[in-house]
Design a protein around this motif. Structure first.
Motif, PDB file in Angstrom:
ATOM      1  N   ILE A  14      -9.198  -0.313 -12.254  1.00  0.00           N
ATOM      2  CA  ILE A  14      -8.060  -0.039 -11.356  1.00  0.00           C
ATOM      3  C   ILE A  14      -6.978   0.727 -12.095  1.00  0.00           C
ATOM      4  N   GLY A  15      -6.779   0.380 -13.373  1.00  0.00           N
ATOM      5  CA  GLY A  15      -5.796   1.103 -14.187  1.00  0.00           C
ATOM      6  C   GLY A  15      -6.118   2.593 -14.219  1.00  0.00           C
ATOM      7  N   ALA A  16      -7.406   2.903 -14.388  1.00  0.00           N
ATOM      8  CA  ALA A  16      -7.811   4.318 -14.407  1.00  0.00           C
ATOM      9  C   ALA A  16      -7.497   4.972 -13.058  1.00  0.00           C
ATOM     10  N   GLY A  17      -7.713   4.228 -11.978  1.00  0.00           N
ATOM     11  CA  GLY A  17      -7.385   4.755 -10.645  1.00  0.00           C
ATOM     12  C   GLY A  17      -5.897   5.040 -10.518  1.00  0.00           C
ATOM     13  N   VAL A  18      -5.076   4.160 -11.082  1.00  0.00           N
ATOM     14  CA  VAL A  18      -3.623   4.349 -11.033  1.00  0.00           C
ATOM     15  C   VAL A  18      -3.245   5.645 -11.760  1.00  0.00           C
ATOM     16  N   VAL A  19      -3.838   5.859 -12.945  1.00  0.00           N
ATOM     17  CA  VAL A  19      -3.546   7.088 -13.708  1.00  0.00           C
ATOM     18  C   VAL A  19      -3.930   8.312 -12.866  1.00  0.00           C
ATOM     19  N   LYS A  20      -5.114   8.250 -12.267  1.00  0.00           N
ATOM     20  CA  LYS A  20      -5.595   9.413 -11.487  1.00  0.00           C
ATOM     21  C   LYS A  20      -4.660   9.714 -10.313  1.00  0.00           C
ATOM     22  N   ILE A  73      11.642   1.743 -19.562  1.00  0.00           N
ATOM     23  CA  ILE A  73      10.633   1.430 -18.531  1.00  0.00           C
ATOM     24  C   ILE A  73      11.236   0.519 -17.467  1.00  0.00           C
ATOM     25  N   ASN A  74      11.147   0.974 -16.221  1.00  0.00           N
ATOM     26  CA  ASN A  74      11.732   0.231 -15.097  1.00  0.00           C
ATOM     27  C   ASN A  74      10.710  -0.693 -14.434  1.00  0.00           C
ATOM     28  N   ILE A  75       9.453  -0.236 -14.384  1.00  0.00           N
ATOM     29  CA  ILE A  75       8.432  -0.975 -13.618  1.00  0.00           C
ATOM     30  C   ILE A  75       7.208  -1.193 -14.509  1.00  0.00           C
ATOM     31  N   ILE A  76       6.726  -2.446 -14.524  1.00  0.00           N
ATOM     32  CA  ILE A  76       5.491  -2.757 -15.259  1.00  0.00           C
ATOM     33  C   ILE A  76       4.393  -3.018 -14.235  1.00  0.00           C
ATOM     34  N   ILE A  77       3.241  -2.406 -14.465  1.00  0.00           N
ATOM     35  CA  ILE A  77       2.073  -2.710 -13.617  1.00  0.00           C
ATOM     36  C   ILE A  77       1.140  -3.580 -14.457  1.00  0.00           C
ATOM     37  N   GLU A  78       0.872  -4.792 -13.967  1.00  0.00           N
ATOM     38  CA  GLU A  78      -0.010  -5.705 -14.712  1.00  0.00           C
ATOM     39  C   GLU A  78      -1.384  -5.692 -14.075  1.00  0.00           C
ATOM     40  N   LEU A  79      -2.387  -5.217 -14.830  1.00  0.00           N
ATOM     41  CA  LEU A  79      -3.750  -5.151 -14.285  1.00  0.00           C
ATOM     42  C   LEU A  79      -4.771  -5.749 -15.249  1.00  0.00           C
ATOM     43  N   ILE A  80      -4.359  -6.796 -15.985  1.00  0.00           N
ATOM     44  CA  ILE A  80      -5.349  -7.370 -16.917  1.00  0.00           C
ATOM     45  C   ILE A  80      -6.060  -8.570 -16.302  1.00  0.00           C
ATOM     46  N   PRO A 306      -9.159   2.665  -4.016  1.00  0.00           N
ATOM     47  CA  PRO A 306      -8.531   1.867  -2.958  1.00  0.00           C
ATOM     48  C   PRO A 306      -7.527   0.853  -3.520  1.00  0.00           C
ATOM     49  N   THR A 307      -7.907   0.145  -4.584  1.00  0.00           N
ATOM     50  CA  THR A 307      -6.978  -0.867  -5.111  1.00  0.00           C
ATOM     51  C   THR A 307      -5.785  -0.191  -5.772  1.00  0.00           C
ATOM     52  N   ALA A 308      -6.044   0.921  -6.482  1.00  0.00           N
ATOM     53  CA  ALA A 308      -4.928   1.659  -7.103  1.00  0.00           C
ATOM     54  C   ALA A 308      -3.972   2.185  -6.028  1.00  0.00           C
ATOM     55  N   SER A 309      -4.503   2.539  -4.874  1.00  0.00           N
ATOM     56  CA  SER A 309      -3.656   3.010  -3.779  1.00  0.00           C
ATOM     57  C   SER A 309      -2.611   1.941  -3.406  1.00  0.00           C
ATOM     58  N   ALA A 310      -3.051   0.665  -3.389  1.00  0.00           N
ATOM     59  CA  ALA A 310      -2.114  -0.426  -3.064  1.00  0.00           C
ATOM     60  C   ALA A 310      -1.098  -0.622  -4.188  1.00  0.00           C
TER      61      ALA A 310
END
Ligand code: HSE
Length: 433
Positions: A14-20, A73-80, A306-310
């Motif tokens: 999902i992290g890779a999807g977020v980068v893309k 950094i204002n926002i942290i995305i936690e995907l572990i 799809p999950t990165a979209s959310a």
């Protein structure tokens, strides 16, 4: 503020999807939000893995303190995923005044109070659209789109792995274990699929959406859960061929006589109902509001984009509040005090599918029917089947509506009979009216 900096913890699928998505839609975000969203840092424990990503403008490190201590950094995305590390990182980020976006339903279900108190103290937000049903914007719809309604019921297929397995068992007449192995090979099931197939993943998601829907904090331990591991190919076939139904792992939340009925279990639903037609790894949620009526949300509940979209939609929601200097970051799962009691499963009144494994002798059916009758259970339909392999007969029946307390008591009595060769299988039926 014309730039919002983001840190990503966890560069898996999902992290890779977020980068893309950040890279693909950079200009679109600027146009829509009026600010630049800048993915400044990524932390992952694995720096060696080859990834098909352009990370040239992003600082990739395996040192978590680089993200947590970066004041820009204002926002942290936690995907572990998981509990303890994720909890530590999320709480530290919140205490440092960073907003958090997470897909971690297990973390939220277990540590909601602590996370939300910490967020409140720092006046930052915790957003979690990706924690339920991947790409389907369900949380936004329930909390915002349906705010003119009381939610009366939710019936959801919340786990793609289970839906893939059950739909393949039904359509290709294949056994549970074979389909599971196939699902793992195709990447639809994890190497360890326990949380999916034992129903816990669906229960975590139901805890989140039922808390939002019914306005009170519901913990996962309060939800009755059964997984799909006991469902056989025969059950899928009989459900279809004899009773015009499909078996789905359904997550159910509904108001019954001012109580909240919450459960996750395999369920027979009529083939003609839309949820019955949800095949493969898709998710779908049927929501009934008192004003809007019935709505169906359908889409991919997992997967990279799809999950990165959310995830990105949460980042955008926070970014737009930061830009407008809107400091109302209240994250809401529902009040802690219980407004409504939960309905005990004993008080359920449903139709039931029951499969008995019996010897094939005269009088067997009469004995079973006698015990059911003594427990005030009326039979709607009954067939005898030869199982695919074992040397027993299957007596399969559908009851009229009965109290679950009575069904359980009858089954204890029936399972003790010498004519019964294996534990009887009970599957609840939902008519979806
Ligand atoms: N493993 C889940 C599923 C997706 O199969 O639907 C993440 O919750």
């Amino acid at each position: 503020m014309d730039k919002i900096n983001i840190g990503l913890i966890g560069l898996g699928t999902i992290g890779a999807g977020v980068v893309k998505i950040f890279q693909k839609n950079q200009a679109l975000f600027k146009e829509r939000l009026g600010v630049d969203l800048c993915l400044k840092r990524i932390v992952d424990i694995d720096l060696e893995r080859k990834r098909d990503l352009d990370l040239s403008n992003i600082n990739l490190s395996d040192d978590i303190s680089e993200i947590l201590n970066d004041e820009e950094i204002n926002i942290i995305i936690e995907l572990i995923g998981g509990y303890e590390l994720a909890r530590t990182y999320v709480l530290t980020a919140l205490r440092k005044g960073k907003h958090v976006v997470t897909a971690n339903k297990a973390l939220l279900s277990k540590h909601w109070d602590e996370i939300i108190e910490t967020a409140k103290e720092s006046n930052v937000g915790v957003y979690f659209e990706a924690s339920v049903c991947g790409g389907i914007p369900l949380i936004l719809s329930i909390t915002k789109g349906l705010s003119g309604n009381q939610i009366l019921s939710i019936n959801g297929i919340l786990n793609g792995t289970c839906n893939y397995i059950l739909s393949k068992m039904s359509s290709e007449k294949r056994k549970f274990k074979k389909v599971l192995i196939d699902a793992q090979k195709k990447g639809y099931a994890e190497a360890d699929p326990s949380l999916d197939i034992n129903g816990k993943d669906s229960a975590h998601k139901l805890a989140i959406i039922s808390s939002l829907s019914f306005g009170q904090n519901i913990s996962v331990e309060e939800i009755y859960v059964e997984g799909i591991t006991e469902i056989t190919l025969e059950d899928c076939m009989y459900a279809q061929e004899e009773f015009g139904c499909t078996i789905k792992l359904l997550a159910i939340g509904r108001i019954v006589d001012n109580k909240i009925d919450l459960r996750v279990h395999p369920t027979l639903i009529p083939k003609k109902h839309l949820l019955s037609k949800v095949e493969g790894a898709y998710n779908a949620v049927y929501v009934r509001g008192d004003n809007v009526g019935d709505l169906l949300f359908y889409g991919m509940g997992a997967g990279e984009l799809p999950t990165a979209s959310a995830v990105i939609s949460d980042v955008a929601a926070i970014a737009s509040k930061i830009k407008d200097s809107n400091t109302n970051f209240r994250s809401f799962l529902g009040q802690r005090e219980k407004k409504k009691e939960l309905l005990p499963t004993d008080e359920l009144e449903l139709k039931y599918y029951i499969r008995f494994s019996t010897v094939d002798h005269p009088g067997v059916l009469a004995k079973i029917a006698g015990i059911l009758g003594d427990n005030n259970i009326s039979i709607a339909s009954v067939v005898q089947k030869e199982p695919l392999e074992e040397n027993v007969a299957f007596v399969v029946m559908l009851t009229h509506k009965a109290l679950e307390k009575n069904i359980r008591k009858a089954l204890v009595e029936i399972n003790k009979l010498k004519i019964i060769k294996a534990k009887s299988v009970l599957i609840r039926v939902e008519e979806m009216e």
